[in-house]
Design an enzyme around this catalytic site. Sequence first.
Site, PDB file in Angstrom:
ATOM      1  N   TRP A  34     -50.285 -76.572  91.012  1.00 49.35           N
ATOM      2  CA  TRP A  34     -49.135 -77.399  90.612  1.00 49.35           C
ATOM      3  C   TRP A  34     -47.843 -76.927  91.269  1.00 49.35           C
ATOM      4  O   TRP A  34     -47.577 -75.722  91.325  1.00 49.35           O
ATOM      5  CB  TRP A  34     -48.978 -77.275  89.096  1.00 49.35           C
ATOM      6  N   ASN A  36     -43.452 -77.915  91.069  1.00 53.96           N
ATOM      7  CA  ASN A  36     -42.348 -78.822  90.751  1.00 53.96           C
ATOM      8  C   ASN A  36     -41.130 -78.456  91.589  1.00 53.96           C
ATOM      9  O   ASN A  36     -41.261 -78.431  92.837  1.00 53.96           O
ATOM     10  CB  ASN A  36     -42.100 -78.996  89.248  1.00 53.96           C
ATOM     11  N   ASP A  37     -39.994 -78.186  91.015  1.00 46.46           N
ATOM     12  CA  ASP A  37     -38.726 -78.114  91.762  1.00 46.46           C
ATOM     13  C   ASP A  37     -38.759 -77.316  93.072  1.00 46.46           C
ATOM     14  O   ASP A  37     -39.322 -76.214  93.100  1.00 46.46           O
ATOM     15  CB  ASP A  37     -37.649 -77.408  90.935  1.00 46.46           C
ATOM     16  N   PHE A  96     -38.290 -69.225  86.665  1.00 45.53           N
ATOM     17  CA  PHE A  96     -37.834 -70.608  86.781  1.00 45.53           C
ATOM     18  C   PHE A  96     -36.921 -70.785  88.001  1.00 45.53           C
ATOM     19  O   PHE A  96     -36.651 -69.841  88.734  1.00 45.53           O
ATOM     20  CB  PHE A  96     -37.119 -71.028  85.486  1.00 45.53           C
ATOM     21  N   SER A  97     -36.391 -71.989  88.145  1.00 42.17           N
ATOM     22  CA  SER A  97     -35.699 -72.394  89.382  1.00 42.17           C
ATOM     23  C   SER A  97     -34.463 -71.576  89.703  1.00 42.17           C
ATOM     24  O   SER A  97     -33.832 -71.000  88.808  1.00 42.17           O
ATOM     25  CB  SER A  97     -35.315 -73.865  89.279  1.00 42.17           C
ATOM     26  N   ARG A 162     -30.291 -72.033  82.532  1.00 37.79           N
ATOM     27  CA  ARG A 162     -31.195 -71.807  83.674  1.00 37.79           C
ATOM     28  C   ARG A 162     -30.704 -72.429  84.987  1.00 37.79           C
ATOM     29  O   ARG A 162     -29.732 -73.138  85.042  1.00 37.79           O
ATOM     30  CB  ARG A 162     -32.584 -72.365  83.335  1.00 37.79           C
ATOM     31  N   GLU A 217     -30.047 -79.950  84.328  1.00 38.40           N
ATOM     32  CA  GLU A 217     -30.816 -78.914  84.999  1.00 38.40           C
ATOM     33  C   GLU A 217     -30.434 -78.888  86.483  1.00 38.40           C
ATOM     34  O   GLU A 217     -29.836 -79.826  87.006  1.00 38.40           O
ATOM     35  CB  GLU A 217     -32.320 -79.202  84.872  1.00 38.40           C
ATOM     36  N   TRP A 300     -41.388 -85.872  85.553  1.00 35.82           N
ATOM     37  CA  TRP A 300     -41.914 -85.327  84.298  1.00 35.82           C
ATOM     38  C   TRP A 300     -42.385 -86.465  83.401  1.00 35.82           C
ATOM     39  O   TRP A 300     -41.897 -87.587  83.496  1.00 35.82           O
ATOM     40  CB  TRP A 300     -40.818 -84.557  83.548  1.00 35.82           C
TER      41      TRP A 300
HETATM   42  C1  FRU Z   1     -36.579 -78.829  86.202  1.00 36.59           C
HETATM   43  C2  FRU Z   1     -37.003 -77.614  85.422  1.00 36.59           C
HETATM   44  C3  FRU Z   1     -35.967 -76.522  85.528  1.00 36.59           C
HETATM   45  C4  FRU Z   1     -36.749 -75.275  85.280  1.00 36.59           C
HETATM   46  C5  FRU Z   1     -38.076 -75.603  85.918  1.00 36.59           C
HETATM   47  C6  FRU Z   1     -39.253 -75.017  85.212  1.00 36.59           C
HETATM   48  O1  FRU Z   1     -37.625 -79.624  86.648  1.00 36.59           O
HETATM   49  O2  FRU Z   1     -37.239 -77.968  84.069  1.00 36.59           O
HETATM   50  O3  FRU Z   1     -34.867 -76.688  84.660  1.00 36.59           O
HETATM   51  O4  FRU Z   1     -36.155 -74.161  85.864  1.00 36.59           O
HETATM   52  O5  FRU Z   1     -38.179 -77.014  85.922  1.00 36.59           O
HETATM   53  O6  FRU Z   1     -40.416 -75.202  85.961  1.00 36.59           O
END
Ligand code: FRU
Length: 493
Positions: A34, A36-37, A96-97, A162, A217, A300
């Site tokens: 997986w 994401n960001d 996290f990011s 974050r 975010e 999401w």
């Molecule tokens: C955004 C987010 C960030 C966080 C990360 C966690 O998509 O929710 O705020 O750091 O993804 O995977």
Amino acid sequence: MYTLERANNYIKKSSNQVKQGYRHHYHLMAPIGWINDPNGFIYYKGEYHLFYQYYPYKAEWGPMHWGHAKSKDLIKWETFPVALAPDQIYDKDGCFSGTAIEKDGKMYLMYTGHIMGEKDEDIRQVQCIAVSSDGINFEKAEQNPVITEDHLPKNAAPQDFRDPKVIKKGELYFSLIASKAEDGGGQILLYKSRDLLDWEFVSVMLKGEEGEGAMWECPDLFSLDGKDVLIISVEGLPKQEMKFPNTHSVVSIIGKMDWEEGTFHKEKTEELDYGLDFYAPQTITDDSNRRIMTSWMQMWGRNIPTDTENHGWAGAMTLPRELSIKNNHIYQRPVGEIKNYYKNKQSINNIRLKDNSKEFAGLSGEVYALELDLDTKMGKRFELEVRSNEEEKTLITYDCHADLLELNRKSSGVELVGNEKEQVFKRAVYCESENDKLNLEIFVDRASIEVFINKGKFTMTSTIYPKKKADKLKIAAEGEIEIISLNKWDIEV
Ligand code: FRU
């Protein structure tokens, strides 16, 4: 226990199990699992590095690592070993990011350590630093975590704090950090430091108002063409007519950053992309001084077919895009480097379609760029069908009277179902044709489509998952539409 070694061994051993059907040809993906960001996007020592939120072990979100890819031209990416694993007390439930920044020739990462407790209110998010002298191997700082709840102003929840974005201004480093206000809504907090390790709270840079979402975010801030731009990814932004129908939305705010006061003054707020899959973008500049953005090409709160159909991977990044501002509006263009991979040009000029449709049998494909210049003066409706077969199609339509461009994936293939109140399978954007001319640049990959309208004035980004070969292209007109030119190139990376 998650470690770098475990992650890298797993990736090496298991990546060949990933199913190839929907694997992109020219969009960045992880080898397995997986993502994401985008994280830590940086131009460092002549190369582009892009890290990403990563859980290698499943095609689902899990304790976050930072995956790592590197490129010389933003198109052809090479996978590098995982850069961060959640292996410390202060990041035990996820790295996290965050951002990458160069200091004294070294690459520094600033990221969020996510720590869970027994209850939701026990969650803590803290900011951490990792350093590398080769841009590949990172060491977490002894001083971690460098920003904790002790650095929070009043009215900021320690559970939602974050995604630091670090910017250098003169001798100082500033960090913009997304925060949830305890009285509701999102806000951006500003911190400063001389050495990236010792941080001091400066100000609440911007606070959301009623109706501006539950949490912000992934902030990004830059100057471009004489303006300052703040980009935020907003959780739960309420739908407004055609805007913000997805669970979460990306908002760009043009305005002015007052560094003395530490506040951002808004001028104009817009949705940044009118598609179904676009979230958490990051931008950089490189040695050509371009402002380049990439974004997670997923959303999401919806099923992801490469997960639910057991392909063993989920998530990709958009094509990197160059940003500019004209008339107080952000334009996005695919970076010019993509053209180096154009092959087999096919062109059609000056065709008029009048109340009929035409399949362009010679223009088939699943991975290509298409540019169309249309004259819509005598037209009522224009319809372009891409990635189609007998049962499936992805539709791009233009209503010439209402000036509405629509992207519809209802029949594209595997259905995506979201947690939105009303299912979102199509989106429209109001865009006046310019002197009755419409320009469309469309980038198609195995499981995605990105539409750039009128030289990037608006964009629409969506994933699509045809169940079988879907390579046909058809155009239909109501009224009379002139195709002034149509150019198509295969993309071979
Ligand atoms: C955004 C987010 C960030 C966080 C990360 C966690 O998509 O929710 O705020 O750091 O993804 O995977």
